[in-house]
Design a protein around this motif. Structure first.
Motif, PDB file in Angstrom:
ATOM      1  N   LYS A   1     -11.525  -0.093  -9.279  1.00 41.31           N
ATOM      2  CA  LYS A   1     -11.542   1.343  -8.979  1.00 41.31           C
ATOM      3  C   LYS A   1     -12.894   1.822  -8.474  1.00 41.31           C
ATOM      4  O   LYS A   1     -12.977   2.878  -7.844  1.00 41.31           O
ATOM      5  CB  LYS A   1     -11.172   2.141 -10.238  1.00 41.31           C
TER       6      LYS A   1
ATOM      7  N   TYR B   1       0.808  -1.228   0.000  1.00 40.45           N
ATOM      8  CA  TYR B   1       0.000   0.000   0.000  1.00 40.45           C
ATOM      9  C   TYR B   1       0.840   1.277   0.000  1.00 40.45           C
ATOM     10  O   TYR B   1       0.437   2.304  -0.559  1.00 40.45           O
ATOM     11  CB  TYR B   1      -0.938   0.063   1.217  1.00 40.45           C
TER      12      TYR B   1
ATOM     13  N   LYS C   1      -9.640  -4.327   0.808  1.00 39.99           N
ATOM     14  CA  LYS C   1      -8.227  -4.355   0.412  1.00 39.99           C
ATOM     15  C   LYS C   1      -8.014  -5.241  -0.816  1.00 39.99           C
ATOM     16  O   LYS C   1      -7.266  -4.894  -1.731  1.00 39.99           O
ATOM     17  CB  LYS C   1      -7.377  -4.871   1.569  1.00 39.99           C
TER      18      LYS C   1
ATOM     19  N   ILE D   1     -11.425   3.106  -3.128  1.00 43.43           N
ATOM     20  CA  ILE D   1     -12.364   2.623  -4.147  1.00 43.43           C
ATOM     21  C   ILE D   1     -13.633   3.468  -4.088  1.00 43.43           C
ATOM     22  O   ILE D   1     -14.144   3.774  -3.011  1.00 43.43           O
ATOM     23  CB  ILE D   1     -12.696   1.138  -3.917  1.00 43.43           C
TER      24      ILE D   1
ATOM     25  N   MET E   1      -9.038  -3.682  -4.116  1.00 47.83           N
ATOM     26  CA  MET E   1      -8.080  -2.641  -4.459  1.00 47.83           C
ATOM     27  C   MET E   1      -6.819  -3.234  -5.075  1.00 47.83           C
ATOM     28  O   MET E   1      -6.313  -2.741  -6.096  1.00 47.83           O
ATOM     29  CB  MET E   1      -7.731  -1.825  -3.205  1.00 47.83           C
TER      30      MET E   1
END
Length: 997
Positions: A897, A751, A889, A917, A892
């Motif tokens: 999106k 991330y 998560k 998102i 993503m």
């Protein structure tokens, strides 16, 4: 939580020095707010305002005692020694400490709470002292929000306007206004706790990479993590099951446990309760819940947010608590006030008394169905009425526990005399209970049903006469599909007939009576549709309730005495929520009867309800698979979504513990308990349901004689001491975690890779492909399953390539600390239904450009490799179920999106925002089907590129390459969520703000 719209003008008018001084005042007052003392000092980066401040306040709070909210106010010298700021700023800081009490906007309502024998318990912010008649009409749950806002009011993070919004709740709540809220503490379990600690460890690395102090990443409020979700029912029907299952638990999870043990020492304010101690929510109810905090002489209500959606169980104790996403909880740990929409409150009036033979589980399944029908998503439910006196604290906790199943943020039971009795039963001291009662009475938060009740305002009203509740179960696929027990056989046969769906299996008539014969350990055995193969007394919902646990034991006793036995091929198990349960079962002398029926204790934790049911015997599994049997599980849990309990049990029914035993004895869910015998007794006569069912009086007598205060005291005195295996774990004493690149359990997530000081900004979506097209009620279990890893899945391929044998795969839930596994496990539920597959069930999708059918992960990686974004289409209640951060998560990491749905479950929508998102809702009356969207189109979402041009709840236009155009509502519900989106996610937002200090 901050937003430009709210704080930008104020920040613009402040010099760096004055802003620093203001911040000092905000976090430095033991009187102003112990919660404020733990608030993060958040700063907008250059995109917002160019402000800077030293890291003194973070440094100052990082080594404070656990319960001090991060600051040792009793040691001014310690503050000076820890502060790393210049002399002039330090002098201003000291002056602020000395003068802040007189500057608090609500200093005039600070009141002393005297002790009956002289002296005082402490001081508190008095609601009656505001002398505002509107407060008397507020629901008790809203009063807790009000007290927090008043205590934390600094006219910066929490303003007088926020306080006014809450006081004027009757008028403001329908308008969906935003308020900040600071919970007193955070609660984690290990499935959701491991990724939270992984994120914290990774955030420390990110801070270091940005050239800042990693120690700024540190919990600032008490964090309790209970390791309870890792134990599986590998061994059942054995006196040695507990020890055997714990040994296997440690073999599988040693690395995870060592990581959590490292976290407990690396991060301050973090308590880790070792495995084998109990279920997190029962431990919270019996031990961790304070009801009222007394921190350095300041009294305030306990409140908690947790990374498990059933955190709501604590609402039965009068503590405001609810589930949030792991991402949101991490921000709360780091001192970010939670932004929430001021909720409506449904008043639920209870009257009458439960009839003989009706359990608390029957009540909660009834309440769940009623509230689902009423519609309570995003709301508080507050229970009241004369029927409250008939409900024990454990009964209340059972109802509160299932708030996620009826969709409410929480189901709240205000503190009354029943609550105080329970606090004494569970070992709280007399002085503590006296303080709790005195404070709540003084602050108009205590209900005394002996006194005339003042009318309170509610957003809507429901009423239930407890006498109308009847025995029931819920299933076969959803918690709110209640079935009265007397209708169960007819309903089961209807499910066999019905088309595939929540109440259907579409079994042809000629196959409904099929019998699968097999041999079980040398014994002849057979299975039919509806045969019970798993019977589990499990889950926080019921194992904290002595009446239903001892009721189950009485059923077992009566069955033993009559000569009935559970068939040996049924996997039976008993997983108590705490050691207290074992003590009162032994005290009552009833555990031996449970053992005789195969309900031996298998461990202390969340087992079958979370999907940790373990493997079925190979002969049973083969009989089910080879004959396509609709096998059944009956469990005393709160979740029964298809594919969750066990891959081979397609019918799963929630039932009270006594009913679990009864169905195990019957061996099938297709039975009419009123008319058909359960079995044949030792005397050759038929035994009926009524012959083994205990009366309410029988249960009450054994509860009274067997559940004793000393059991709670002795259990929890030793709860943090751990066990031999836990205590042998050796972990390094380091600030930063040493990531092992070969680990398949703990992996550094991506991330924050290449993260810059500048946020990425808002973005729309251009020419995205549809990764999946769903109907209604896609749960977090569908999106991110917690159970077993299928042998042919992308996750299995990943593990096999790294030398992990199939027998050591463990579960998705246990591997949540590894993003590589979890990304591959996203949308990996074997029962998921994706419209792109035209009716085919399974974790695959169509790669639109080529038309190939691929695993979802493989398709997503193709899209990413080609530089294409993706979206998900969905129906109503998208993301219902557990508050699972990986359900956000994972998408993503797959490159999703945006999600366009008819409606979202509250926590999941928040989690999507937290991971960057975009959640969008179709317009009322519209969905993918009415708009004739098949999922083969390419989608563009016209979202402004400047965050200042987006507002919460605005409509945007979605267009497709086929010429379709339709409006959707952007579900950024607050300005704060817009700020998260601007930064690419909530954790990135926190890091950038801390980096500016």
């Amino acid at each position: 939580m901050y937003c430009r719209a709210r704080f930008g003008p104020r920040l613009a008018s402040m010099s760096t020095a004055s802003f620093s001084s203001s911040v000092c005042s905000r976090v430095s007052s033991p009187i102003a707010s112990q919660s404020s003392a733990s608030s993060s000092v958040s700063f907008w980066n250059q995109k917002y305002r160019s402000l800077s401040f030293s890291s003194s306040l973070w440094s100052l709070r990082c080594s404070a005692p656990r319960w001090s909210r991060g600051v040792d106010w009793r040691s001014p010298g310690r503050l000076r020694a820890q502060a790393r700021i210049s002399g002039p700023v330090m002098e201003r800081f000291r002056r602020r400490i000395a003068t802040i009490a007189s500057e608090h906007p609500f200093k005039g309502v600070v009141t002393s709470l005297p002790k009956p024998g002289g002296g005082e318990f402490g001081k508190f912010y008095s609601l009656p002292a505001l002398n505002d008649p509107r407060i008397d009409r507020l629901p008790y749950s809203i009063r807790i929000l009000l007290e927090s806002a008043i205590r934390n009011c600094d006219n910066f993070q929490v303003t007088k306007n926020d306080v006014e919004k809450i006081i004027d709740w009757e008028n403001t709540s329908p308008k969906q206004v935003e308020i900040p809220f600071k919970p007193a503490r955070v609660l984690l379990q290990d499935f959701t706790g491991v990724p939270a600690v992984v994120d914290l460890a990774s955030m420390r690395d990110a801070m270091k990479n940005l050239g800042n102090d990693p120690k700024k990443i540190n919990p600032l409020v008490p964090v309790d993590l209970v390791i309870d979700h890792s134990v599986q029912v590998d061994v059942a029907r054995s006196e040695n099951a507990v020890q055997s299952n714990m040994e296997l638990e440690f073999q599988r999870n040693r690395e995870r446990f060592a990581f959590l043990k490292w976290g407990s020492s690396a991060f301050h304010n973090m308590l880790v309760v070792p495995p084998g101690s109990g279920i997190v929510h029962q431990v919270n109810l019996e031990y961790l819940g304070r009801v009222v905090f007394n921190t350095d002489g300041v009294l305030y209500p306990d409140s908690v947010v947790g990374t498990d959606s059933h955190t709501t169980m604590i609402d039965g104790l009068g503590v405001a608590g609810w589930g949030v996403g792991g991402i949101e909880a991490e921000a709360a740990m780091l001192g970010q006030p939670m932004s929430m929409v001021l909720p409506g409150v449904v008043g639920f009036k209870l009257s009458g008394k439960l009839s003989n033979g009706v359990t608390a589980t029957d009540l909660v399944l009834t309440v769940t169905q009623m509230l689902r029908k009423h519609g309570v998503v995003g709301k508080f439910v507050e229970f009241y009425g004369e029927g409250m006196a008939e409900l024990s604290l454990a009964d209340r906790a059972t109802i509160a526990n299932m708030s996620p199943e009826y969709g409410a943020t929480m189901g709240f039971f205000p503190v009354d005399h029943v609550t105080l009795q329970y606090l004494k039963l569970t070992g709280r001291s007399d002085e503590t209970v006296s303080m709790i009662e005195a404070y709540l009475r003084a602050n108009k938060m205590f209900v005394d049903y002996k006194e005339p009740q003042q009318e309170r305002a509610y957003s809507s009203y429901l009423q239930l006469d407890l006498a109308e509740v009847e025995p029931c179960v819920s299933g076969p696929k959803r918690p709110h599909d209640r079935v009265p027990l007397k209708e169960m056989k007819a309903d089961w046969h209807a499910c066999l007939d019905n088309n595939i769906g929540f109440k259907g299996f579409a079994v042809p008539k000629e196959e409904q009576n099929k019998v699968a014969k097999f041999t079980f350990h040398g014994l002849p055995a057979e299975l039919k549709h509806g045969s019970v193969v798993i019977a589990a007394i499990t889950s926080c919902t019921n194992t904290s309730n002595p009446s239903v646990m001892l009721g189950a034991a009485l059923v077992a006793k009566k069955a033993c005495e009559l000569g009935l036995e559970v068939k040996p091929w049924i996997k039976t198990s008993l997983a108590p929520g705490s050691g207290v349960v074992t003590k009162y079962l032994l005290q009552s002398g009833l555990q031996k009867y449970l053992n005789q029926q195969g309900f031996n204790i298998v461990g202390y934790g969340c087992t079958t309800c979370i999907g940790n049911s373990g493997e079925l015997d190979e002969s049973v599994a083969s009989a089910i698979s080879e004959n396509d049997i609709i096998a059944a599980a009956v469990l005393s849990g709160n979740r029964n979504f298809e594919g969750r309990v066990h891959p081979l049990t397609r019918a799963n029914y929630l039932a009270s513990p006594p009913l679990v035993v009864a169905y195990a004895l019957a061996g099938t869910v297709g039975i009419d308990f009123e008319k058909e015998p359960i079995g044949t007794g030792k005397d050759g006569k038929s035994v009926y349901f009524k012959d083994i069912w205990p009366s309410n009086e029988e249960i009450a007598q054994v509860v009274q004689s067997s559940v004793l205060p000393d059991m709670f005291k002795s259990t929890y005195e030793a709860i943090t001491k751990g066990n031999h295996m836990w205590n042998l774990l050796s972990v390094p004493a380091s600030t930063l975690y040493s990531w092992d690149p070969n680990s398949t359990y703990i992996h550094e997530p991506p991330y924050f890779k290449n993260m810059t000081v500048e946020p990425p900004g808002a973005h729309g979506v251009k020419d995205a492909y549809c990764l999946l097209n769903f109907g209604d009620s896609i749960t977090t279990d569908h999106i991110s399953p917690a159970g077993s890893i299928h042998k042919d899945s992308p996750a299995a391929k990943y593990l096999l390539e790294r030398g992990v044998d199939h027998k050591d795969f463990n579960s998705y839930g246990s591997r949540r600390g590894n993003d590589e596994v979890m990304a591959r496990g996203t949308f990996a539920n074997i029962r998921i239904v994706n419209k792109l597959l035209k009716g085919e069930v399974g974790p695959k999708t169509i790669h639109v450009p080529t038309g190939e059918k691929l695993y979802v992960y493989d398709a997503a990686m193709r899209y990413k490799a080609a530089g294409h974004d993706t979206i998900v289409l969905a129906g109503a209640e998208y993301g219902s179920g557990s508050s699972r951060d990986w359900a956000a998560k994972g998408p993503m990491l797959l490159g999703v999106k945006a999600v366009i749905a008819k409606s979202f479950e509250r926590i999941h929508r928040s989690n999507l925002v937290g991971m960057g998102i975009i959640p969008l809702c179709f317009q009322p009356g519209e969905d993918a089907d009415t708009l004739a969207l098949i999922g083969h189109e390419r989608y563009s979402i016209d979202l402004p590129s400047k965050i200042s041009e987006i507002r919460p709840g605005q409509d945007v236009i979605v267009t497709t390459d086929t010429g379709k155009s339709f409006a959707c509502t952007v579900r950024f519900d607050t300005e704060v969520e817009l700020a998260y989106f601007d930064h690419g996610g909530i954790l990135q937002f926190v890091i950038r703000n801390l980096n500016q200090e």
